[in-house]
Design a protein around this motif. Structure first.
Motif, PDB file in Angstrom:
ATOM      1  N   ALA A  65       0.784  -1.269  -0.033  1.00  0.00           N
ATOM      2  CA  ALA A  65      -0.140  -0.145  -0.059  1.00  0.00           C
ATOM      3  C   ALA A  65       0.895   1.229   0.081  1.00  0.00           C
ATOM      4  O   ALA A  65       0.620   2.206  -0.693  1.00  0.00           O
ATOM      5  N   ASP A  66       1.773   1.251   0.842  1.00  0.00           N
ATOM      6  CA  ASP A  66       2.775   2.570   0.765  1.00  0.00           C
ATOM      7  C   ASP A  66       3.561   2.503  -0.563  1.00  0.00           C
ATOM      8  O   ASP A  66       3.716   3.675  -0.916  1.00  0.00           O
ATOM      9  N   HIS A  68       2.812   1.917  -3.582  1.00  0.00           N
ATOM     10  CA  HIS A  68       1.819   2.415  -4.419  1.00  0.00           C
ATOM     11  C   HIS A  68       1.520   3.854  -4.237  1.00  0.00           C
ATOM     12  O   HIS A  68       1.189   4.556  -5.151  1.00  0.00           O
ATOM     13  N   ARG A  69       1.410   4.298  -3.013  1.00  0.00           N
ATOM     14  CA  ARG A  69       1.125   5.630  -2.738  1.00  0.00           C
ATOM     15  C   ARG A  69       2.415   6.451  -2.673  1.00  0.00           C
ATOM     16  O   ARG A  69       2.096   7.843  -3.156  1.00  0.00           O
ATOM     17  N   SER A  71       5.677   8.386  -4.216  1.00  0.00           N
ATOM     18  CA  SER A  71       6.392   8.717  -5.518  1.00  0.00           C
ATOM     19  C   SER A  71       7.759   8.108  -5.581  1.00  0.00           C
ATOM     20  O   SER A  71       8.190   7.586  -4.765  1.00  0.00           O
TER      21      SER A  71
END
Length: 102
Positions: A65-66, A68-69, A71
């Motif tokens: 989750a981190d 893909h969140r 940059s």
């Protein structure tokens, strides 16, 4: 690839979830943050504190989750920070203090 094997979060090749998203091929300008993170990685490498392999492993170990969140360069700074904390070069208290002054 084995259909039963779970992909690592950075292994996106051929993943149907991402196949329909258009790829942005326009040149991207670097922000000041991007330049600073890149320079920091260069200094850490030049001083033999952290290798590019450690950076890569750190990026690949970011939870899905981190990952893909975040940059591109935020993944870098996360991996750099995790490596420096793991090696004891930076403490959590020092990190918190530095973040409070920003």
């Amino acid at each position: 690839m084995d259909k039963e094997a779970k992909r690592a979060n950075h292994d996106l090749g051929g993943a149907s979830k991402f196949m329909c998203d258009a790829v942005d091929v326009e040149p991207h300008g670097l922000t000041e943050f991007d330049r600073e993170v890149d320079a920091l990685r260069g200094v850490l490498g030049a001083k033999a504190i952290m290798t590019v392999d450690e950076l890569r492993r750190g990026i690949e170990s970011i939870p899905d989750a981190d990952y893909h969140r975040l940059s591109y360069y935020r993944r870098w700074i996360r991996a750099i920070t995790d490596n420096l904390l793991r090696k004891g070069i930076l403490t959590e208290a020092e990190l918190r203090a530095a973040l409070e002054t920003r």
